[in-house]
Design a protein around this motif. Structure first.
Motif, PDB file in Angstrom:
ATOM      1  N   TRP A 585       0.886  -1.014  -0.068  1.00  0.00           N
ATOM      2  CA  TRP A 585       0.104   0.020  -0.082  1.00  0.00           C
ATOM      3  C   TRP A 585       1.026   1.379  -0.110  1.00  0.00           C
ATOM      4  N   TYR A 611      -3.612   3.084   7.940  1.00  0.00           N
ATOM      5  CA  TYR A 611      -3.924   1.811   7.570  1.00  0.00           C
ATOM      6  C   TYR A 611      -4.892   0.836   8.373  1.00  0.00           C
ATOM      7  N   PHE A 675      -6.502  -3.451  -0.573  1.00  0.00           N
ATOM      8  CA  PHE A 675      -6.984  -3.604   0.873  1.00  0.00           C
ATOM      9  C   PHE A 675      -8.100  -4.170   1.090  1.00  0.00           C
TER      10      PHE A 675
END
Length: 866
Positions: A585, A611, A675
């Motif tokens: 990410w 996150y 994600f």
């Protein structure tokens, strides 16, 4: 008066009033709740969102429906065989001119009949730190003027829309200058200092004359300065409150002034309505806010208990550190449940994680904050004591200096400040409880350890000063010889709690983000989860020390909702998968970072936090619009961390760049797809964790407390995200359904209602002994415990560490995950038949109960032997 069997915390205000709450009562009855647990209801500052900024402790807030509305709510509750638990705030009141007591103090200063109600140092002027800049600067900007307060008919120094009343003697002189005669008043006859002037100004001609005179004076800065200097108060820049304040505040909030409830007269005045409500049967129990802020918590609680009688249920907001015992001599049922949340981390997080998340996070941290958790905790306390509570430290040091001088000990104030600071930093708990009656052995040991640790971290010249502080605190002979010792003891203890809270909960918990599920009030992120054995030990202690304390999983002050936390526990089960995801990410979102002061933002540790926080609140299915919630959270997190921005001096440009990063990644399809895919097994395991945590709370020692709406789901971030208005009309308990992922909220709500119905029908099952049950795998895959005796008992069985072991689309373990795992049944229970409270099955117990038989395709199990 009945003791609660369960409570439902309801946040009043923000749309929730008594009429709306009345509509909720039938649903709460259906859910199985015994007591509505109300946030503070006394009149508070206009527009208050929480009610802890009380302006009148003897009035139910008209904005909520007033006393009549509360009576109607209580009548409705009692009609449904339910009670009312009320949150009260004895430690402080609003330092607001809407508060008649505070207004009197501002008007009359030390002459006010309420001057000793507040914890004010009257050796100096009352400080009012509510200006945007210093007084001289504001005066130069023409934001301060003399005028008539239109609401109270007093002469005031007005700052924007706030009117600070002048001392009546000053007003009398100004009236005389304008040729107006007014009868002098007195503090006893005229507490607000405006009665005589209201009469004088009732004449329109006199009023017009005075207005003209005040307008003339307002154009004369020297005259305004002189009038300001003549008052018993002084207006100050709000940013100076941390350095100089003449009154005790609540934490860092200058708008909340400490009360002296240790004075019986102040106790009586501030509890008149509360006691009337209890004696009238309108209120059935009390929750005491911030008990650690009081000068003498035990004395206060004793006085309160004597006033309400032996049967009224009382709990206190008390944050216990791990293994810290609850005060046995307090005449209350227990605490409000933060220690229960901490115990759940031991039960549900993987104690075999091995520190991999922490190891991955450490290199991401700012170079100045890469010490161990213990080192960073000390540094955060140091920062609070040096910067944010400088004024409180100055007052403590002055008291210590007075004792030192009288005892002919040659210590400078700076050395004494260092000594006090070092002991508070080394103290491992929020506070001690030294009273005029003496020091308990536990407190003596805590302070002895803190003294030793403090001497190990300070220069040799401070060691003797540390010894003196130790003697003031624990040596009754020294304390008896010097009058200032009693005040020093009290203020030292009142300060150590806020330092711990602000340093850990509101600073370190936003810096140490390796595993944010552990960053919870009462938790210790510096220690890994200890596993089921530690959880069982804590429950046994809980049964012994406060079996009627509240068992919470979410509150208005928790750092995240219970279901978000339950999901984040699962990161400890697959840390490598999460760490790898963060690496991807960071690459995918690299183009959204921006330069700021020679670095790229968000910084790596902040991005890591983003996150994890996003993972906790991500929808179970589909995608929701999380931008506003996440940016508000990130702004608060950055300011609480106090590294690159803070509340007092926010770096808005920095904050905006980080918030823009959040907005951009939530529009970035490549990131969102990755994600979502990575998070999916964490969501599955987290949902099962949530149901495990729910059943534990409902059956373990303590009174289960349900935060508004969390009986369905609570994937909230920190306040104010966790205070949505309940949709009262839509709430109803659903029928039993299959434990499918997409109906999580319905299933959790049904589970809650079903188990509460069981508690209500057979309370003796959950009041009896607590017995951990052994599992053949050592408790890796499940936790089980038994409540009661062979005559009547209940067995709770819940999964743990379910990552990668859940059935597809269902909130339960796969059969192969439970293969060959069994629960050892104590010999005295062998041969007994038990009934499942959740599906009605009957099982005959042998020496070992296979986990597959116990759960039988359900998420959790509650087996009843009656």
């Amino acid at each position: 008066m009945t003791s609660p069997r369960s409570t439902y915390r309801l946040q009043f205000r923000n749309g929730m009033d008594f009429a709306r709450a009345q509509q909720l009562v039938p649903y709460l009855k259906q859910l199985g709740i015994s007591h509505l647990y109300a946030s503070p209801l006394m009149t508070a500052v206009s527009g208050s969102t929480h009610g802890y900024d009380v302006t009148n402790p003897n009035e139910i807030d008209p904005a909520l429906g007033g006393l009549d509305g509360l009576r109607r709510l209580a009548d409705t509750l009692h009609t449904h065989d339910m009670g009312l638990l009320l949150d009260i705030v004895p430690n402080h009141m609003a330092a607001s001119l809407e508060n008649p007591w505070w207004r009197s103090v501002v008007a009359w200063g030390a002459e006010s009949v309420f001057a000793r109600h507040f914890d004010i140092d009257w050796s100096q002027k009352l400080t009012l730190p509510f200006l945007g800049k210093g007084f001289a600067e504001e005066l130069a900007d023409e934001t301060i003027r003399l005028t008539i307060d239109p609401q109270h008919d007093t002469i005031a120094l007005a700052y924007h829309d706030t009117f600070y009343p002048l001392h009546p003697s000053t007003s009398q002189a100004l009236l005389q200058e304008a040729g107006i005669i007014a009868t002098p008043s007195s503090p006893a006859m005229d507490p607000q200092g405006n009665a005589a002037f209201s009469t004088a100004l009732s004449d329109s001609a006199a009023r017009s004359t005075l207005e003209n005179h005040l307008n003339t004076l307002s154009a004369q800065p020297d005259r305004i300065t002189a009038i300001h200097a003549a008052q018993p108060w002084k207006l100050m820049d709000w940013k100076t409150a941390s350095r100089h304040l003449s009154y005790r505040r609540f934490f860092e909030i200058a708008g909340l002034a400490g009360l002296r409830v240790e004075d019986p007269a102040v106790f009586d005045d501030s509890h008149r309505l509360t006691l009337d409500l209890v004696r009238a049967g309108i209120v059935d129990g009390l929750r005491i806010d911030h008990v650690d802020g009081l000068a003498d918590p035990a004395g206060y609680l004793g006085r309160l208990r004597a006033a309400v009688g032996p049967d009224v249920y009382i709990v206190v907001e008390k944050i216990l550190e791990k293994n810290e015992p609850f005060a046995a001599d307090w005449p209350v049922a227990g605490a409000t449940g933060y220690e229960f949340i901490a115990s759940l981390a031991d039960a549900l997080a993987d104690n075999m994680e091995g520190g991999r998340l922490a190891a991955a996070f450490l290199p991401l941290k700012d170079k100045e904050h890469r010490g161990s958790y213990t080192e960073e905790a000390k540094a955060s306390k140091q920062q609070m004591l040096t910067d944010n509570f400088e004024g409180e430290m100055h007052r403590l040091a002055a008291l210590a200096k007075g004792v030192a001088d009288l005892s002919q000990a040659d210590f400078s104030r700076s050395v004494l400040t260092e000594a006090i600071r070092a002991i508070i930093i080394a103290l491992p708990v929020y506070r001690t409880y030294i009273t005029p009656a003496g020091v308990t052995e536990r407190d003596r040991q805590l302070l002895a350890a803190a003294r030793q640790a403090a001497q190990g971290t300070t220069q040799p010249e401070a060691h003797e000063a540390i010894d003196l502080i130790w003697e003031i605190l624990v040596d009754d002979c020294v304390a008896g010889a010097y009058e200032a010792c009693a005040e020093f003891r009290s203020r030292f203890q009142q300060l150590s709690g806020p330092i711990m809270a602000k340093a850990l909960e509101d600073t370190l918990f936003y810096r140490e983000n390796a595993f944010i599920a552990a960053n919870e009030v009462g938790g210790n992120p510096g220690e890994p989860a200890s596993g089921p054995a530690a959880f069982h030990a804590a429950m046994r202690v809980r049964l012994e020390t406060m079996p009627r304390g509240l068992s919470a999983t979410s509150t208005h002050d928790t750092k995240r909702g219970e279901d978000a936390r339950a999901r984040l526990y699962t990161l400890s089960e697959a840390p490598n998968l999460w760490i790898a995801g963060v690496g991807r990410w960071k690459t995918l979102n690299g183009r959204f970072r921006q330069p700021h002061d020679g670095r790229s933002v968000p910084e790596p540790d902040v991005e890591w936090l983003i996150y994890q926080a996003l993972g906790g609140v991500w929808p179970i299915s589909g995608r929701a619009h999380l931008g506003k919630r996440m940016t508000a959270y990130v702004e608060k997190a950055l300011r609480e961390a106090k590294i690159d921005t803070n509340w007092n001096q926010p770096d808005v440009h920095y904050e905006q760049k980080v918030m823009r990063f959040v907005e951009e990644i939530l529009r970035h399809e490549a990131f969102l797809s990755d994600f979502e895919k990575t998070l999916s097994p964490f969501i599955d395991a987290g949902l099962l964790n949530s149901l495990s945590q729910t059943l534990i709370k409902l059956t373990a020692p303590g009174i289960p407390d349900i935060y508004q709406g969390s009986e369905r789901s609570d994937f909230s971030l920190v306040d104010p995200d966790n205070r949505p208005l309940l949709d009262v009309a839509s709430l109803t308990v659903p029928k039993q359904s299959h434990a499918l992922r997409e109906v999580f909220a319905d299933y959790k709500q049904w589970l809650t209602a079903t188990v509460l119905a069981t508690r209500n029908a057979a309370p003796q099952l959950f009041d009896g002994p607590y017995r951990p049950l052994e599992l053949s795998d050592g408790g890796r895959q499940a936790i089980a415990f038994l409540r009661g005796t062979p005559e009547a008992f209940a067995i709770t069985i819940v999964p743990r560490l379910a990552f990668g072991r859940t059935a597809h689309g269902r909130m339960c373990l796969r059969d192969e995950a439970m293969q060959d795992i069994s629960i050892t049944i104590p010999v005295e229970y062998e041969g007994r038949s038990v009934r499942s409270a959740l599906d009605g099955r009957t099982i005959k117990l042998g020496g070992a109960l296979p986990l597959t038989d116990a759960l039988s395709g359900a998420p959790v199990a509650l087996l009843l032997g009656v």
